[in-house]
Design a protein around this motif. Structure first.
Motif, PDB file in Angstrom:
ATOM      1  N   VAL A 129       0.833  -1.205   0.000  1.00 23.98           N
ATOM      2  CA  VAL A 129       0.000   0.000   0.000  1.00 23.98           C
ATOM      3  C   VAL A 129       0.865   1.252   0.000  1.00 23.98           C
ATOM      4  N   LEU A 130       1.966   1.229   0.746  1.00 31.79           N
ATOM      5  CA  LEU A 130       2.869   2.387   0.749  1.00 31.79           C
ATOM      6  C   LEU A 130       3.393   2.672  -0.649  1.00 31.79           C
ATOM      7  N   ASP A 131       3.684   1.612  -1.396  1.00 32.43           N
ATOM      8  CA  ASP A 131       4.127   1.798  -2.785  1.00 32.43           C
ATOM      9  C   ASP A 131       3.023   2.434  -3.625  1.00 32.43           C
ATOM     10  N   GLU A 132       1.778   2.013  -3.383  1.00 35.20           N
ATOM     11  CA  GLU A 132       0.650   2.556  -4.144  1.00 35.20           C
ATOM     12  C   GLU A 132       0.409   4.027  -3.819  1.00 35.20           C
ATOM     13  N   LEU A 133       0.728   4.428  -2.582  1.00 37.20           N
ATOM     14  CA  LEU A 133       0.509   5.812  -2.176  1.00 37.20           C
ATOM     15  C   LEU A 133       1.561   6.754  -2.748  1.00 37.20           C
ATOM     16  N   THR A 134       2.687   6.194  -3.180  1.00 37.81           N
ATOM     17  CA  THR A 134       3.786   7.019  -3.686  1.00 37.81           C
ATOM     18  C   THR A 134       3.335   7.829  -4.892  1.00 37.81           C
ATOM     19  N   THR A 138       2.493  12.167  -1.892  1.00 39.60           N
ATOM     20  CA  THR A 138       3.817  12.648  -1.510  1.00 39.60           C
ATOM     21  C   THR A 138       3.715  13.877  -0.610  1.00 39.60           C
ATOM     22  N   ARG A 139       4.448  13.839   0.496  1.00 40.30           N
ATOM     23  CA  ARG A 139       4.509  14.930   1.475  1.00 40.30           C
ATOM     24  C   ARG A 139       3.128  15.332   1.989  1.00 40.30           C
ATOM     25  N   GLU A 140       2.195  14.414   1.972  1.00 39.36           N
ATOM     26  CA  GLU A 140       0.830  14.760   2.358  1.00 39.36           C
ATOM     27  C   GLU A 140       0.555  14.579   3.847  1.00 39.36           C
ATOM     28  N   PHE A 141       1.165  13.583   4.466  1.00 41.21           N
ATOM     29  CA  PHE A 141       0.763  13.221   5.819  1.00 41.21           C
ATOM     30  C   PHE A 141       1.444  14.091   6.871  1.00 41.21           C
ATOM     31  N   THR A 155      12.056  -1.669   7.831  1.00 47.12           N
ATOM     32  CA  THR A 155      11.632  -1.608   6.426  1.00 47.12           C
ATOM     33  C   THR A 155      10.556  -0.554   6.233  1.00 47.12           C
ATOM     34  N   TYR A 156       9.598  -0.497   7.147  1.00 50.85           N
ATOM     35  CA  TYR A 156       8.544   0.516   7.060  1.00 50.85           C
ATOM     36  C   TYR A 156       9.151   1.921   7.097  1.00 50.85           C
ATOM     37  N   PHE A 157      10.049   2.140   8.051  1.00 50.71           N
ATOM     38  CA  PHE A 157      10.658   3.465   8.191  1.00 50.71           C
ATOM     39  C   PHE A 157      11.398   3.854   6.917  1.00 50.71           C
ATOM     40  N   THR A 158      12.187   2.933   6.395  1.00 49.23           N
ATOM     41  CA  THR A 158      12.951   3.205   5.180  1.00 49.23           C
ATOM     42  C   THR A 158      12.027   3.538   4.020  1.00 49.23           C
ATOM     43  N   ARG A 159      10.942   2.771   3.902  1.00 48.30           N
ATOM     44  CA  ARG A 159       9.996   2.996   2.804  1.00 48.30           C
ATOM     45  C   ARG A 159       9.288   4.357   2.949  1.00 48.30           C
ATOM     46  N   ILE A 160       8.859   4.680   4.149  1.00 47.21           N
ATOM     47  CA  ILE A 160       8.182   5.958   4.391  1.00 47.21           C
ATOM     48  C   ILE A 160       9.090   7.131   4.028  1.00 47.21           C
ATOM     49  N   GLU A 162      11.886   7.035   2.079  1.00 50.88           N
ATOM     50  CA  GLU A 162      12.248   7.015   0.661  1.00 50.88           C
ATOM     51  C   GLU A 162      11.121   7.532  -0.214  1.00 50.88           C
ATOM     52  N   LYS A 163       9.889   7.190   0.143  1.00 49.54           N
ATOM     53  CA  LYS A 163       8.732   7.597  -0.654  1.00 49.54           C
ATOM     54  C   LYS A 163       8.239   9.001  -0.293  1.00 49.54           C
ATOM     55  N   GLU A 164       8.876   9.609   0.705  1.00 43.17           N
ATOM     56  CA  GLU A 164       8.563  10.984   1.117  1.00 43.17           C
ATOM     57  C   GLU A 164       7.071  11.154   1.409  1.00 43.17           C
ATOM     58  N   LEU A 165       6.530  10.257   2.219  1.00 40.68           N
ATOM     59  CA  LEU A 165       5.108  10.315   2.555  1.00 40.68           C
ATOM     60  C   LEU A 165       4.814  11.294   3.688  1.00 40.68           C
ATOM     61  N   LEU A 166       5.802  11.571   4.518  1.00 38.12           N
ATOM     62  CA  LEU A 166       5.623  12.478   5.652  1.00 38.12           C
ATOM     63  C   LEU A 166       6.044  13.888   5.245  1.00 38.12           C
ATOM     64  N   ARG A 167       5.193  14.850   5.557  1.00 37.57           N
ATOM     65  CA  ARG A 167       5.540  16.228   5.190  1.00 37.57           C
ATOM     66  C   ARG A 167       6.726  16.726   6.013  1.00 37.57           C
ATOM     67  N   VAL A 168       7.407  17.712   5.507  1.00 40.59           N
ATOM     68  CA  VAL A 168       8.499  18.336   6.259  1.00 40.59           C
ATOM     69  C   VAL A 168       7.914  18.936   7.538  1.00 40.59           C
ATOM     70  N   GLY A 169       8.492  18.591   8.683  1.00 43.04           N
ATOM     71  CA  GLY A 169       7.977  19.048   9.964  1.00 43.04           C
ATOM     72  C   GLY A 169       6.897  18.154  10.532  1.00 43.04           C
ATOM     73  N   GLY A 170       6.579  17.079   9.823  1.00 40.80           N
ATOM     74  CA  GLY A 170       5.580  16.139  10.317  1.00 40.80           C
ATOM     75  C   GLY A 170       6.123  15.274  11.433  1.00 40.80           C
ATOM     76  N   VAL A 171       5.246  14.438  11.994  1.00 42.83           N
ATOM     77  CA  VAL A 171       5.626  13.597  13.131  1.00 42.83           C
ATOM     78  C   VAL A 171       5.337  12.131  12.807  1.00 42.83           C
ATOM     79  N   LEU A 172       6.309  11.295  13.093  1.00 37.55           N
ATOM     80  CA  LEU A 172       6.151   9.846  12.975  1.00 37.55           C
ATOM     81  C   LEU A 172       6.162   9.269  14.386  1.00 37.55           C
ATOM     82  N   VAL A 173       5.048   8.689  14.797  1.00 33.68           N
ATOM     83  CA  VAL A 173       4.923   8.078  16.123  1.00 33.68           C
ATOM     84  C   VAL A 173       5.047   6.567  15.961  1.00 33.68           C
TER      85      VAL A 173
END
Length: 238
Positions: A129-134, A138-141, A155-160, A162-173
């Motif tokens: 699903v992460l690949d499909e969201l790419t 991008t930079r949306e979350f 692997t999840y962290f690397t994929r997130i 690499e695919k730039e799913l988290l916006r700049v200044g976002g938070v990963l919990v």
């Protein structure tokens, strides 16, 4: 630099019941979801986020004014619905769940919830699903909550990232980075002590603890990975 918040449930010796009792009251529908999960899945209900933990994440969302949230590991939908309450009418929680049994329960919980329309449940493997969201997301979350297969955290962290799913200044919990305290316990021992300890456990037939060490090893590898990544600011909560 996006912050990375590594969280872990309270140690059993801590007064978690006291913390829950002195936090704001749980919404009646969320209480129902939690209680129904305990009845329907008594052997797996511990996989659900605790009341205080879910409230803490919802508070982060509110303080950030986050509107787009991604969750890896929906389970029965409890935390997804807690986060959906925090994102408001214009917000959205995209929640991923691989297990079709619990995804069906989550789907029902979400559909029955007064604010469930804010949750998009996607049933499938998180990496696929992460690949499909790419590209499309991008930079949306604003916030991503990682609570899926512990052995796959790196692997999840690397994929997130690499695919730039988290916006700049976002938070990963990230949930349970101390794996019930076993990560710190295990890595206070030398490699030789760990090998001897596991041999002794195997001789005694305590295979569950040996298996748990595999999770602790995976979590330690993840903790080291993110600690050494200059793209994120890391805070680990004991």
């Amino acid at each position: 630099m996006p912050p990375l918040l590594l969280s872990s449930p309270p140690h059993p010796s801590m007064p978690s019941e006291y913390a829950e009792e002195h936090s704001s009251a749980e919404h009646p529908y969320l209480q129902r979801v939690r209680e129904e999960t305990a009845r329907a899945l008594p052997q797996r209900a511990h996989m659900m986020s605790g009341v205080v933990q879910a409230k803490f994440i919802a508070s982060l969302i509110a303080m950030m004014n986050a509107k787009q949230v991604l969750e890896l590991g929906c389970f029965t939908g409890y935390t997804a619905l807690c986060m959906a309450a925090a994102v408001g009418e214009e917000g959205k929680v995209t929640s991923l769940e691989r297990d079709c049994e619990v995804a069906a329960i989550a789907k029902n919980n979400i559909e029955m919830c007064p604010w469930g329309k804010r949750v998009e449940l996607i049933q499938g493997d998180a990496l696929d699903v992460l690949d499909e969201l790419t590209g499309t997301r991008t930079r949306e979350f604003d916030l991503i909550f990682l609570d899926a297969n512990k052995k796959q955290y790196s692997t999840y962290f690397t994929r997130i990232m690499e695919k730039e799913l988290l916006r700049v200044g976002g938070v990963l919990v990230v949930d349970n980075t101390l794996w019930k305290g076993r990560v710190a316990e295990l890595y206070s021992l030398s490699q030789t002590e760990r090998v001897e300890r596991n041999k002794e456990l195997q001789r005694k037939g305590v295979m569950s603890l040996v298996a748990a060490d595999k999770y602790a090893e995976a979590m330690h590898a993840f903790n080291q990975l993110v600690r050494g990544d200059a793209r994120v600011e890391v805070v680990m909560l004991p």
